[in-house]
Scaffold this active site. Structure first.
Site, PDB file in Angstrom:
ATOM      1  N   ASN A   1      -6.773   6.930   4.403  1.00 50.02           N
ATOM      2  CA  ASN A   1      -8.176   7.299   4.186  1.00 50.02           C
ATOM      3  C   ASN A   1      -8.447   8.791   4.283  1.00 50.02           C
ATOM      4  O   ASN A   1      -9.542   9.238   3.939  1.00 50.02           O
ATOM      5  CB  ASN A   1      -9.069   6.558   5.186  1.00 50.02           C
ATOM      6  CG  ASN A   1      -9.052   5.057   4.975  1.00 50.02           C
ATOM      7  OD1 ASN A   1      -8.325   4.542   4.134  1.00 50.02           O
ATOM      8  ND2 ASN A   1      -9.862   4.348   5.738  1.00 50.02           N
TER       9      ASN A   1
ATOM     10  N   HIS B   1       0.825  -1.211   0.000  1.00 52.43           N
ATOM     11  CA  HIS B   1       0.000   0.000   0.000  1.00 52.43           C
ATOM     12  C   HIS B   1       0.859   1.262   0.000  1.00 52.43           C
ATOM     13  O   HIS B   1       0.357   2.351  -0.292  1.00 52.43           O
ATOM     14  CB  HIS B   1      -0.893  -0.013   1.248  1.00 52.43           C
ATOM     15  CG  HIS B   1      -2.295   0.448   1.012  1.00 52.43           C
ATOM     16  ND1 HIS B   1      -2.887   0.530  -0.232  1.00 52.43           N
ATOM     17  CD2 HIS B   1      -3.260   0.854   1.895  1.00 52.43           C
ATOM     18  CE1 HIS B   1      -4.135   0.962  -0.105  1.00 52.43           C
ATOM     19  NE2 HIS B   1      -4.383   1.168   1.166  1.00 52.43           N
TER      20      HIS B   1
ATOM     21  N   ASN C   1      -9.207   3.851  -1.141  1.00 52.62           N
ATOM     22  CA  ASN C   1      -9.725   4.831  -0.182  1.00 52.62           C
ATOM     23  C   ASN C   1      -8.938   6.136  -0.171  1.00 52.62           C
ATOM     24  O   ASN C   1      -9.507   7.201   0.091  1.00 52.62           O
ATOM     25  CB  ASN C   1      -9.758   4.224   1.223  1.00 52.62           C
ATOM     26  CG  ASN C   1     -10.832   3.170   1.363  1.00 52.62           C
ATOM     27  OD1 ASN C   1     -11.878   3.252   0.721  1.00 52.62           O
ATOM     28  ND2 ASN C   1     -10.578   2.165   2.186  1.00 52.62           N
TER      29      ASN C   1
END
EC number: 3.1.1.29
Length: 208
Positions: free
Chosen positions: A73, A24, A119
């Protein structure tokens, strides 16, 4: 030098050692590499809620680098703060982030588009009130797990680190992504798209 070239590079990821080197965080990895190569010192900036640095790169002009430290996020909060402070437009940014729907070894530049399931991109689109900004997606492949719980498998995959067997290919990907980014900065995103979107890297064959 192209008029549509980005001047602010934004790598997405999660802050802290716990998340360092995870799939990520491949956006962070590319920003760190660019900062090192260009001699840019990234420092925590409270007003930007992220690590920020800027420099004049020969042939590219003034370039700004940002790693939001809001957690993935809420990435849009950090980017919005930088755009407002420097009065930049969404078309002057290039957001770099991971994409499971692309295999490791592929990258994809686009001028605009939806967030998909990412996100961090959802947050950015929400805070910019626009989908019209350049982005560079770096493939991290789909999870190999056949778990019945797709959400758990996805979370484990994106928050997991690249396997030892993937390290050589990861380095090649970051090399190619740096080339693509520098082309976008020098000649514009469309030129970089035409040159790099069809490229595909594969892991080297094991030595017999």
């Amino acid at each position: 030098m192209s008029e549509d070239r980005p001047t602010l590079l934004v790598g997405l990821g999660n802050p802290g050692q716990k998340y360092a080197e995870t799939r990520h965080n491949i956006g962070f990895m590319l920003i760190d590499r660019l900062a090192q190569d260009w001699g840019v010192k990234l420092s925590e900036d409270r007003k930007f809620q992220g690590e920020y640095g800027e420099t004049a790169v020969p042939g590219l002009g003034k370039i700004r680098l940002l790693k939001p430290t809001t957690f993935m996020n809420q990435s849009g909060r950090s980017l919005r703060a930088v755009l407002d402070w420097y009065k930049l437009t969404p078309q002057q940014i290039l957001v770099i982030y991971d994409d499971m729907d692309l295999p490791l070894g592929r990258l994809r530049l686009r001028q605009s588009g939806s967030a998909g399931t990412h996100n961090g991109m959802k947050s950015i689109i929400s805070h910019l009130s626009s989908k019209d900004f350049p982005r560079l997606r770096l493939g991290i492949s789909l999870p190999r797990s056949q778990s019945n719980d797709r959400h758990d498998a996805t979370v484990s995959h994106v928050l997991g680190k690249f396997a030892v067997s993937e390290q050589s290919l990861l380095k090649q990907v970051l090399d190619l992504a740096q080339e693509a980014t520098e082309t976008a900065l020098r000649s514009g995103v469309e030129t970089a798209m035409n040159r790099y979107n069809a490229r595909s890297l594969e892991a080297p064959a094991p030595v017999a």
